[in-house]
Write a protein that holds these residues in place. Structure first.
Motif, PDB file in Angstrom:
ATOM      1  N   MET A  34       0.813  -1.221   0.000  1.00  0.00           N
ATOM      2  CA  MET A  34       0.000   0.000   0.000  1.00  0.00           C
ATOM      3  C   MET A  34       0.846   1.271   0.000  1.00  0.00           C
ATOM      4  O   MET A  34       0.360   2.351  -0.338  1.00  0.00           O
ATOM      5  N   HIS A  43      -0.843   8.173  -7.209  1.00  0.00           N
ATOM      6  CA  HIS A  43      -1.900   7.352  -7.810  1.00  0.00           C
ATOM      7  C   HIS A  43      -3.052   8.220  -8.322  1.00  0.00           C
ATOM      8  O   HIS A  43      -3.638   7.929  -9.373  1.00  0.00           O
ATOM      9  N   ASP A  64      -9.296   0.840  -8.739  1.00  0.00           N
ATOM     10  CA  ASP A  64      -9.599   0.100  -7.518  1.00  0.00           C
ATOM     11  C   ASP A  64      -9.649   1.078  -6.344  1.00  0.00           C
ATOM     12  O   ASP A  64      -8.622   1.574  -5.884  1.00  0.00           O
ATOM     13  N   ASN A  66     -10.172   0.556  -3.352  1.00  0.00           N
ATOM     14  CA  ASN A  66      -9.522   0.058  -2.143  1.00  0.00           C
ATOM     15  C   ASN A  66      -8.026   0.350  -2.136  1.00  0.00           C
ATOM     16  O   ASN A  66      -7.369   0.204  -1.112  1.00  0.00           O
ATOM     17  N   TYR A  67      -7.493   0.734  -3.309  1.00  0.00           N
ATOM     18  CA  TYR A  67      -6.092   1.124  -3.395  1.00  0.00           C
ATOM     19  C   TYR A  67      -6.020   2.634  -3.584  1.00  0.00           C
ATOM     20  O   TYR A  67      -5.967   3.147  -4.685  1.00  0.00           O
ATOM     21  N   TRP A  68      -6.063   3.346  -2.476  1.00  0.00           N
ATOM     22  CA  TRP A  68      -5.951   4.800  -2.478  1.00  0.00           C
ATOM     23  C   TRP A  68      -6.932   5.453  -3.466  1.00  0.00           C
ATOM     24  O   TRP A  68      -6.563   6.287  -4.278  1.00  0.00           O
ATOM     25  N   ARG A 101       2.106   1.789 -10.528  1.00  0.00           N
ATOM     26  CA  ARG A 101       1.738   1.590  -9.119  1.00  0.00           C
ATOM     27  C   ARG A 101       2.990   1.371  -8.256  1.00  0.00           C
ATOM     28  O   ARG A 101       3.814   0.508  -8.548  1.00  0.00           O
TER      29      ARG A 101
END
Length: 505
Positions: A34, A43, A64, A66-68, A101
């Motif tokens: 993360m 991001h 996504d 859930n990813y920042w 990423r």
């Protein structure tokens, strides 16, 4: 030396300190999967550049959440998009969809740090300079001293240039709003604050004082004449500013609702980590999150926040002076920090900004609070590898601010606004309250220094892994709550007299 030469030196010194901190590590550096806030900002540049605007706030295979996932208002997204376009020109790999990423490199770090400095130089620092010279009392020397202390506040420097965020943008816009209102440019002030709120939703901490001050001013001028005209102009300015910022999302109600859901994530809970507010401190004794449902926690925090902020807002509404406005900003932001829902440790910066505005009026109290606010984020700084910058900037701020503002010399009962305490504590023998405050300041600094050394040097017992962060947050909470009570009492006391202001200067 001419005043503006001294100003240039102060700004240059502030920039040097900022860039020195930026050379150190950042949030989540080399810590997959993360990473941290640095990767979150990168991001968002990736998402805003590669995806159509309609997908920025929605979960998809290319985004996504859930990813920042993007969880700030549209102005933050536009800022990310501008940075992304510049990043694309320099190195396309920095914003390449999916493949970028977790991207880390010295060149990218330099770019990201530079984006913060540019925003600071364009928005925050000019507002600080103008505030200190046009809305602070005293000689030119006193104004330059206030400016330097304002620019050297370590909390903001360590978070934006160390941990990595863009608080200078939202706080800068808010400060432009304060500056405009102080100069009587109410419409421009409303627009500036609307921009701040469109950049970060946490500016709601300052929203009620802006609203009450402007409404009180309109009422004072008469709602059947000039006041009504001013109210209409302010309302129109606010609506137009928000409409322009949110325009791309207003064509589809689902878009606007999704943005709102993202920027107010009530599902995250009452608090996170060890934050120095009421709920986290109370949780040591009473496990609130286990006893109350999520809805009950939300209603409880809302009710407590409203009750805490109500007195200062009513006072400002009835007496809309600039002095009352500054105190209300500090009291409102502290009320939100202490009692509201889903508070982060970095949110103390929202209370620190209005306290910085009081450096010239209540130097000892302001310096004390700003020192504690930086200390309250110590666990975060240790996690990010920023112990060195924390120690250096904290000591530098403490030395320069107490020396340049003569904080300990200007700490009589009159200058600290302690007269009302004799009336409140009439049942006790008469005491030298100013002396007591000074000794509390010395003891407080010593306690924070000891806890800082212990947190950095010792390993907590295995059965109490959070011992030091809890001690830090509890000590900081007691300071914040005490400051909240003190500033509310000051707000309901008589305004500073000309005599005391001349004595300070």
């Amino acid at each position: 030396m001419q005043t503006w030469s001294l100003v240039s030196i102060c700004v240059l010194l502030g920039v040097v300190v900022r860039w020195g901190v930026s050379l150190k590590s950042y949030s989540g550096e080399g810590k997959p999967p993360m990473f941290g806030d640095y990767e979150a900002q990168r991001h968002w540049q990736e998402v805003t550049y590669n995806l159509p605007l309609q997908e920025w706030y929605f979960n998809s295979t290319n985004n996504d959440l859930n990813y920042w996932g993007l969880d700030y208002p549209p102005l933050t997204a536009y800022h990310s998009l501008i940075c992304a376009h510049i990043a694309k020109i320099i190195n396309p790999e920095w914003v390449e969809l999916h493949k970028s990423r977790g991207y880390e490199s010295p060149g990218h770090k330099l770019f990201m740090r530079a984006t913060v400095l540019v925003a600071d130089l364009l928005i925050f620092i000019p507002a600080v300079v103008l505030y200190c010279f046009y809305l602070s009392d005293g000689s030119s020397k006193k104004k330059v001293s206030t400016l330097l202390c304002f620019l050297l506040y370590p909390g903001l420097i360590l978070i934006d240039y160390g941990h990595f965020q863009y608080n200078v943008v939202s706080l800068g816009f808010a400060l432009w709003g304060v500056l405009a209102l102080g100069l009587g440019w109410d419409v421009l002030g409303s627009m500036a604050f609307s921009l701040a709120l469109s950049y970060k939703q946490m500016e709601l901490y300052h929203a009620l004082p802006f609203f009450c001050y402007l409404l009180g001013k309109c009422v004072k001028q008469g709602l059947m004449g000039r006041g009504l005209f001013l109210l209409v102009r302010i309302a129109a300015t606010v609506l137009v500013t928000f409409a322009l910022c949110w325009l791309p999302f207003l064509s589809d109600p689902n878009q606007a609702l999704q943005v709102v859901r993202r920027i107010f994530p009530v599902a995250r809970g009452l608090f996170e980590d060890k934050v120095a507010n009421t709920w986290c401190s109370l949780n040591i004794l009473i496990k609130i999150r286990s006893i109350l449902s999520s809805d009950s926690q939300l209603y409880l925090s809302f009710a407590c926040t409203l009750l805490a902020v109500l007195p200062t807002c009513l006072r400002l509404l009835m007496k809309p002076t600039f002095w009352q406005f500054k105190l209300a900003l500090a009291n409102s932001s502290l009320a939100f920090f202490l009692f509201s829902y889903q508070v982060h440790e970095k949110s103390i910066l929202l209370a620190s900004l209005p306290v910085c505005l009081l450096l010239n009026d209540l130097p000892l109290v302001a310096i004390w609070f700003l020192q504690v606010s930086t200390f309250s984020m110590l666990p975060l700084f240790l996690k990010d590898g920023l112990l060195g910058p924390y120690v250096v900037t904290s000591l530098a701020f403490l030395f320069f601010s107490t020396y340049l503002l003569s904080a300990l010399e200007h700490s009589s009962e009159e200058e600290l606004r302690l007269g009302v305490y004799h009336k409140l504590l009439f049942f006790l023998p008469k005491m030298d309250l100013a002396c007591i405050v000074r000794w509390k300041f010395y003891i407080s600094i010593a306690v924070m220094a000891c806890l800082s050394v212990v947190s950095a040097a010792l390993v907590p017992p295995p059965h109490l892994p959070d011992l030091f962060p809890v001690l830090v947050s509890t000590v900081a909470f007691m300071h914040f709550f005490g400051t909240f009570i003190y500033l509310n009492i000051v707000q309901f006391s008589a305004p500073p007299s000309r005599k005391s202001q001349k004595k300070n200067n």
